[in-house]
Scaffold this motif. Structure first.
Motif, PDB file in Angstrom:
ATOM      1  N   LEU A 132       0.815  -1.214   0.000  1.00 53.14           N
ATOM      2  CA  LEU A 132       0.000   0.000   0.000  1.00 53.14           C
ATOM      3  C   LEU A 132       0.849   1.265   0.000  1.00 53.14           C
ATOM      4  N   ARG A 133       2.091   1.159   0.447  1.00 50.94           N
ATOM      5  CA  ARG A 133       2.941   2.350   0.437  1.00 50.94           C
ATOM      6  C   ARG A 133       3.197   2.824  -0.993  1.00 50.94           C
ATOM      7  N   THR A 134       3.099   1.890  -1.952  1.00 52.40           N
ATOM      8  CA  THR A 134       3.271   2.302  -3.350  1.00 52.40           C
ATOM      9  C   THR A 134       1.962   2.222  -4.155  1.00 52.40           C
ATOM     10  N   CYS A 135       1.081   1.263  -3.815  1.00 52.38           N
ATOM     11  CA  CYS A 135      -0.201   1.139  -4.537  1.00 52.38           C
ATOM     12  C   CYS A 135      -1.112   2.321  -4.265  1.00 52.38           C
ATOM     13  N   LEU A 136      -1.275   2.624  -2.993  1.00 49.90           N
ATOM     14  CA  LEU A 136      -2.162   3.713  -2.577  1.00 49.90           C
ATOM     15  C   LEU A 136      -1.347   4.621  -1.669  1.00 49.90           C
ATOM     16  N   PRO A 137      -0.378   5.328  -2.229  1.00 50.80           N
ATOM     17  CA  PRO A 137       0.583   6.041  -1.382  1.00 50.80           C
ATOM     18  C   PRO A 137      -0.103   6.957  -0.374  1.00 50.80           C
ATOM     19  N   TYR A 138       0.388   6.922   0.833  1.00 51.67           N
ATOM     20  CA  TYR A 138      -0.137   7.791   1.881  1.00 51.67           C
ATOM     21  C   TYR A 138       1.067   8.423   2.565  1.00 51.67           C
ATOM     22  N   GLY A 139       0.792   9.339   3.463  1.00 49.34           N
ATOM     23  CA  GLY A 139       1.902  10.023   4.110  1.00 49.34           C
ATOM     24  C   GLY A 139       2.758  10.651   3.031  1.00 49.34           C
ATOM     25  N   ASP A 140       4.076  10.651   3.207  1.00 46.84           N
ATOM     26  CA  ASP A 140       4.893  11.128   2.094  1.00 46.84           C
ATOM     27  C   ASP A 140       5.823  10.029   1.595  1.00 46.84           C
ATOM     28  N   TYR A 141       5.288   8.807   1.565  1.00 51.96           N
ATOM     29  CA  TYR A 141       6.101   7.707   1.038  1.00 51.96           C
ATOM     30  C   TYR A 141       6.525   7.978  -0.398  1.00 51.96           C
ATOM     31  N   GLY A 142       5.669   8.751  -1.124  1.00 57.15           N
ATOM     32  CA  GLY A 142       5.991   9.064  -2.516  1.00 57.15           C
ATOM     33  C   GLY A 142       7.312   9.797  -2.661  1.00 57.15           C
ATOM     34  N   SER A 143       7.736  10.486  -1.609  1.00 57.15           N
ATOM     35  CA  SER A 143       8.946  11.293  -1.763  1.00 57.15           C
ATOM     36  C   SER A 143      10.207  10.572  -1.298  1.00 57.15           C
ATOM     37  N   PHE A 144      10.070   9.315  -0.906  1.00 58.90           N
ATOM     38  CA  PHE A 144      11.258   8.567  -0.484  1.00 58.90           C
ATOM     39  C   PHE A 144      11.639   7.545  -1.536  1.00 58.90           C
ATOM     40  N   GLU A 145      12.929   7.267  -1.571  1.00 60.83           N
ATOM     41  CA  GLU A 145      13.381   6.223  -2.472  1.00 60.83           C
ATOM     42  C   GLU A 145      13.472   4.929  -1.707  1.00 60.83           C
ATOM     43  N   PHE A 146      12.652   3.987  -2.089  1.00 56.33           N
ATOM     44  CA  PHE A 146      12.758   2.656  -1.481  1.00 56.33           C
ATOM     45  C   PHE A 146      12.174   1.650  -2.447  1.00 56.33           C
ATOM     46  N   SER A 147      12.541   0.399  -2.275  1.00 59.59           N
ATOM     47  CA  SER A 147      11.994  -0.608  -3.173  1.00 59.59           C
ATOM     48  C   SER A 147      11.133  -1.569  -2.376  1.00 59.59           C
ATOM     49  N   VAL A 148      10.219  -2.207  -3.080  1.00 58.31           N
ATOM     50  CA  VAL A 148       9.389  -3.233  -2.462  1.00 58.31           C
ATOM     51  C   VAL A 148       9.924  -4.572  -2.953  1.00 58.31           C
ATOM     52  N   PRO A 149      10.622  -5.284  -2.070  1.00 58.00           N
ATOM     53  CA  PRO A 149      11.231  -6.542  -2.510  1.00 58.00           C
ATOM     54  C   PRO A 149      10.163  -7.581  -2.840  1.00 58.00           C
ATOM     55  N   VAL A 150      10.408  -8.341  -3.898  1.00 60.50           N
ATOM     56  CA  VAL A 150       9.494  -9.419  -4.279  1.00 60.50           C
ATOM     57  C   VAL A 150      10.343 -10.640  -4.608  1.00 60.50           C
ATOM     58  N   GLU A 151       9.917 -11.791  -4.121  1.00 59.42           N
ATOM     59  CA  GLU A 151      10.605 -13.044  -4.445  1.00 59.42           C
ATOM     60  C   GLU A 151       9.627 -13.956  -5.182  1.00 59.42           C
ATOM     61  N   LYS A 152      10.149 -14.999  -5.804  1.00 59.77           N
ATOM     62  CA  LYS A 152       9.288 -15.849  -6.616  1.00 59.77           C
ATOM     63  C   LYS A 152       8.910 -17.169  -5.931  1.00 59.77           C
ATOM     64  N   GLU A 153       9.834 -17.744  -5.177  1.00 55.51           N
ATOM     65  CA  GLU A 153       9.682 -19.146  -4.772  1.00 55.51           C
ATOM     66  C   GLU A 153       8.465 -19.409  -3.892  1.00 55.51           C
ATOM     67  N   GLY A 154       8.113 -18.475  -3.045  1.00 60.44           N
ATOM     68  CA  GLY A 154       6.936 -18.671  -2.193  1.00 60.44           C
ATOM     69  C   GLY A 154       7.151 -19.651  -1.053  1.00 60.44           C
ATOM     70  N   ASP A 155       8.407 -20.037  -0.783  1.00 57.70           N
ATOM     71  CA  ASP A 155       8.659 -20.977   0.322  1.00 57.70           C
ATOM     72  C   ASP A 155       9.094 -20.219   1.581  1.00 57.70           C
ATOM     73  N   GLY A 156       9.384 -20.971   2.623  1.00 52.77           N
ATOM     74  CA  GLY A 156       9.757 -20.361   3.890  1.00 52.77           C
ATOM     75  C   GLY A 156      10.994 -19.484   3.761  1.00 52.77           C
ATOM     76  N   TYR A 157      11.943 -19.932   2.946  1.00 53.31           N
ATOM     77  CA  TYR A 157      13.174 -19.160   2.811  1.00 53.31           C
ATOM     78  C   TYR A 157      12.906 -17.831   2.110  1.00 53.31           C
ATOM     79  N   ALA A 158      12.014 -17.864   1.110  1.00 51.90           N
ATOM     80  CA  ALA A 158      11.674 -16.616   0.414  1.00 51.90           C
ATOM     81  C   ALA A 158      11.040 -15.638   1.399  1.00 51.90           C
ATOM     82  N   ARG A 159      10.197 -16.160   2.296  1.00 55.89           N
ATOM     83  CA  ARG A 159       9.566 -15.276   3.276  1.00 55.89           C
ATOM     84  C   ARG A 159      10.611 -14.687   4.225  1.00 55.89           C
TER      85      ARG A 159
END
Ligand code: SF4
Ligand code: SF4
Lengths: 258, 538
Positions: free
Chosen positions: B403-430
């Motif tokens: 939601l920090r990037t989908c529906l930005p609130y506060g001033d998250y829009g003005s910060f540089e950060f990434s939303v990490p995404v992994e593919k495997e979906g297993d415990g290690y990915a989490r």
């Protein structure tokens, strides 16, 4: 694997020395508002505690810690009843039963150096549970004091309950208590467990453990910091005494400072 | 009803160009708050519109809100997407005499538990839903008890009405092979786990089916909030899930600020970001500790546990509370912090983060640890989408939706950060997601403190006019998206409070991760999900 052992050794000892000496590290406790005389022109009308934990009597303010939820609205800058929270964490007290504050005497006698604790979550918000779980982690390491968590109530000397006791947890809680061998004691941890806190009593959340079980030791706080819980455990085994009765916070009585 | 156009270009033509299967009419109503589009339709048209939104327009299901009116039920179906347009709401009215809405669960599986909950708490029927019945309220509640109805007296302790003497929950077994049995876990656990009940069906080693039962911690927060002044309800929002207190109180404040048309000052907005990330950082460190100890890696668990306590003490020293209670209020923050205090905080967070990085490196080379996590508790991307999973759990399965990037609130829009995404979906990915998000939180905190705006932190509310109204507030909690839908009366009291939480959303899909895996993996998978029952049960 050996890397981990070395890392552990290199870290050294992080465990608090409490109760031998007071823990001086900042942040181990949020403190709490403490009653006393009303300063100057502060009007009792300014007492706007959302859970009515503050009472004014004869120009003196007292706080009922069974109710206080640490919302800080009576502290600056939001409120001006108290100047700052009073430091400390020795908050536990023995619950007077039929006038005598001697609950759980059997446990205090037989378990003074080894106490087995069964934790039951009666619908706590998780912050209380999180503080309880810190007890077994290195900074508090309650094992050094002879306190152990046991998986089954059948081995337990003390039932530690957090949360207001929800309708759904009533039965499991009762069963856990009944399964414990004598002598046994009950310790209620957190404002919710003492009075229902912000949630109860209502239709689904109870008004605290006292409604269902005889409580011996109460640990107020929202949530009580780990050291306050250790204080309660030490009290349960007779290694700490309840605060002298003149300042002792009983249910609904509040506590006044000198 | 005023007719307006939707801000979203893709949905502009909606009233003329109805979604397939929709009989109309669909009215676009005045856009309220930060919604990009609000529609009203007949109950029968709800399923085709919802289906059209999710399958054609790329929207994700957020929540269903039911409101009780004197003669009718008012239902709001809320969706969101990452198209930068804000959420969408479709409302329908049904007569109380009819008392039924068409189910959308067969089209949008994420709505399944919402409908079950509404049926249980309001007595409203969702036609076509196969599994209505006992859900939130267990068997000790008499049939036909609907606590969310306006005429239900929530002040009387239900407890007085007689405790049931037996636990009679025996869901039917589906596995019929010889040697099949059901293994119960909970509701009271051996350590500090929250109250919840799981039945594991098995014929030996592997879990074939898991049936959960939650709501042991149901405190009726939504109901209790009704009739309370907003600043009192805030205390409930803050405390119902204490380990995400700041994020939830923030979402609640967002909703109230929307209704009252007030805006937190810029300094408060920046400080809120900083505090929310501090909470996320602490939460993730605690979750990593949980994973280490679930695998029996004691030294690592101890090491991470030390960092967790360090952050708790830091929070307390800085903000006066170990779990950041008592900070958010509608209109800003209850107290200010000096710039130097904030810089000091960021420095301390950084120090802890460096230690965390060292532990991460070590964990990556602890093969016995990784063996317990890799290819264990896998959730596929498809399943994560179907169940509408959110937060780190979803991101480990390839679904971003932060939601920090989908529906930005506060001033998250003005910060540089990434939303990490992994593919495997297993415990290690989490686990990896937790580490990466902790890193991003540290980044955001240092950016926030380096450019703190001046000024106050609390916009005083004008004493007289507090408009009545409803609004949706949201925030990305440490566990994922939360939506707080609030309706306030003119006197500032809560008329309806609907809480949609990431744990509620994700527990729905939890069974996917344990079915097909071995018994001894169960506690580990549980730890890698790291969900909260307090947050789910409310
Ligand atoms: S901190 Fe405690 S005593 Fe003070 S206003 Fe809040 S609940 Fe009342
Ligand atoms: S006392 Fe406070 S911290 Fe503990 S469970 Fe209740 S609300 Fe949560």
């Amino acid at each position: 694997m050996s890397g981990w052992v070395l890392k552990g050794l290199k870290t050294g000892i992080r465990t608090t020395l409490y109760p031998k000496v007071e823990e001086p590290a900042p942040g181990v406790s949020p403190g709490r508002p403490e009653g006393g005389g009303i300063a100057g022109n502060k009007k009792p009308a300014a007492v706007a505690c959302p859970v009515a934990a503050i009472t004014v009597h004869n120009k003196r303010v007292s706080v009922d810690y069974d109710k206080c939820i640490h919302c800080a609205r009576c502290l600056p800058p939001a409120g001006a009843i108290f100047d700052k929270p009073a430091a400390g964490y020795e908050w536990a007290y023995k619950v007077p039963r039929d006038g005598v504050a001697a609950g759980g005497a059997g446990v205090a006698k037989t378990c003074s150096h080894s106490l087995h604790i069964k934790v039951v979550d009666g619908g706590a918000c998780n912050a209380c549970l999180s503080e309880v779980s810190q007890l077994t982690k290195p900074c508090y390491d309650m094992h050094r004091l002879g306190f152990f968590i046991t998986p089954t109530p059948r081995d337990a000397d003390l039932l530690l309950v957090v949360g207001p006791v929800t309708e759904h947890m009533k039965l499991p809680l009762k069963k856990a208590f009944e399964a414990m061998p004598e002598p046994k004691a009950v310790m209620a941890v957190g404002t919710c467990a003492l009075s229902g806190g912000i949630f109860g009593p209502g239709f689904a959340a109870g008004g605290g453990v006292r409604e269902f079980l005889p409580v011996d030791i109460a640990v107020p706080g929202c949530p009580p910091p780990p050291l306050a819980i250790i204080h309660g455990l030490l009290m349960a085994v007779g290694r700490k005494e309840s605060v002298p009765s003149s300042t002792s916070p009983g249910p609904g009585s509040g506590r006044e400072a000198k | 009803m005023k007719k307006t156009t939707c801000k979203s270009s893709s949905m502009k033509e909606l009233p003329e160009d109805l979604p397939p299967g929709c009989r109309g009419p669909v009215t676009v109503t005045a856009v309220a708050g930060r919604f990009s589009c609000c529609m009203e339709a007949s109950a029968a048209d709800i399923p085709p519109i919802c289906n059209w939104l999710t399958t054609r327009q790329g929207y994700r299901f957020a929540s269903i809100v039911i409101e009780e009116m004197p003669a009718e039920w008012l239902a709001h179906y809320i969706f969101y997407s990452d198209n930068g347009q804000g959420p969408v709401s479709i409302s329908a009215r049904v007569d109380k005499a009819d008392n039924a809405l068409p189910s959308i669960s067969h089209l949008i599986h994420a709505a399944d538990w919402h409908e079950r909950e509404m049926e249980d708490l309001f007595g409203l029927v969702f036609e076509g839903h196969p599994r209505l019945g006992e859900f939130v309220l267990h068997e000790e509640w008499p049939e036909g008890t609907n606590p969310m109805k306006k005429d239900f007296d929530a002040t009387v302790p239900y407890i007085d009405q007689g405790p049931s003497s037996s636990c009679s929950w025996h869901p039917p077994a589906l596995v019929s092979e010889s040697g099949a049995f059901m293994m119960p876990i909970g509701p009271v656990f051996s350590g500090f786990a929250e109250s919840a009940h799981f039945l594991l069906e098995t014929v030996g080693e592997d879990i074939i089916r898991m049936i959960p039962r939650f709501f042991y911690k149901y405190r009726g927060v939504e109901k209790t909030a009704e009739g309370l002044p907003a600043d009192r309800a805030l205390l409930l929002a803050e405390r119902f899930s204490g380990t995400s207190a700041f994020a939830h109180s923030l979402a609640f404040c967002h909703a109230v600020e929307e209704i009252w048309g007030t805006r937190a000052p810029r300094r408060a907005v920046a400080l809120r970001v900083m505090l929310a990330e501090l909470e996320r950082f602490r939460h993730h460190v605690a979750a990593i500790e949980g994973i280490c100890s679930s695998t029996g890696l004691v030294v690592a668990a101890s090491q991470v546990g030390i960092l967790e306590e360090d952050i708790l003490r830091l929070s307390c020293k800085f903000a006066g509370h170990r779990y950041l209670f008592g900070l958010n209020v509608p209109g800003g923050l209850q107290r200010d912090f000096s710039d130097s205090e904030c810089l000091e905080l960021a420095g301390a967070v950084k120090e802890i983060f460096v230690k965390l990085q060292d532990l991460e490196k070590r964990l990556r080379f602890s093969s016995s640890f990784l063996d317990r996590l890799e290819e264990v508790g896998t959730v596929s991307t498809e399943d994560a989408v179907d169940y509408g999973l959110v937060g780190p759990v979803a991101r480990a399965s390839g679904v971003s939706g932060d939601l920090r990037t989908c529906l930005p609130y506060g001033d998250y829009g003005s910060f540089e950060f990434s939303v990490p995404v992994e593919k495997e979906g297993d415990g290690y990915a989490r686990l990896r997601i937790l580490f990466q998000e902790a890193e991003q939180s540290n980044n955001i905190i240092s950016q926030a403190v380096s450019s703190l705006p001046g000024g106050g932190v609390l916009q005083p509310l004008s004493p007289g006019a507090r408009p009545a109204g409803a609004a949706l507030g949201w925030a990305e909690t440490p566990l994922g998206a939360t939506f707080h839908w609030v309706r306030l009366e003119e006197d500032g009291r809560v008329a309806r409070y609907r809480l949609t939480t990431p744990s509620f959303t994700n527990w729905h899909g939890f069974h996917l991760s344990v079915e097909g895996f071995a018994f001894q993996d169960f506690p580990i998978i549980l730890a890698t999900f790291g969900l909260s029952n307090a947050e789910c049960d409310r």
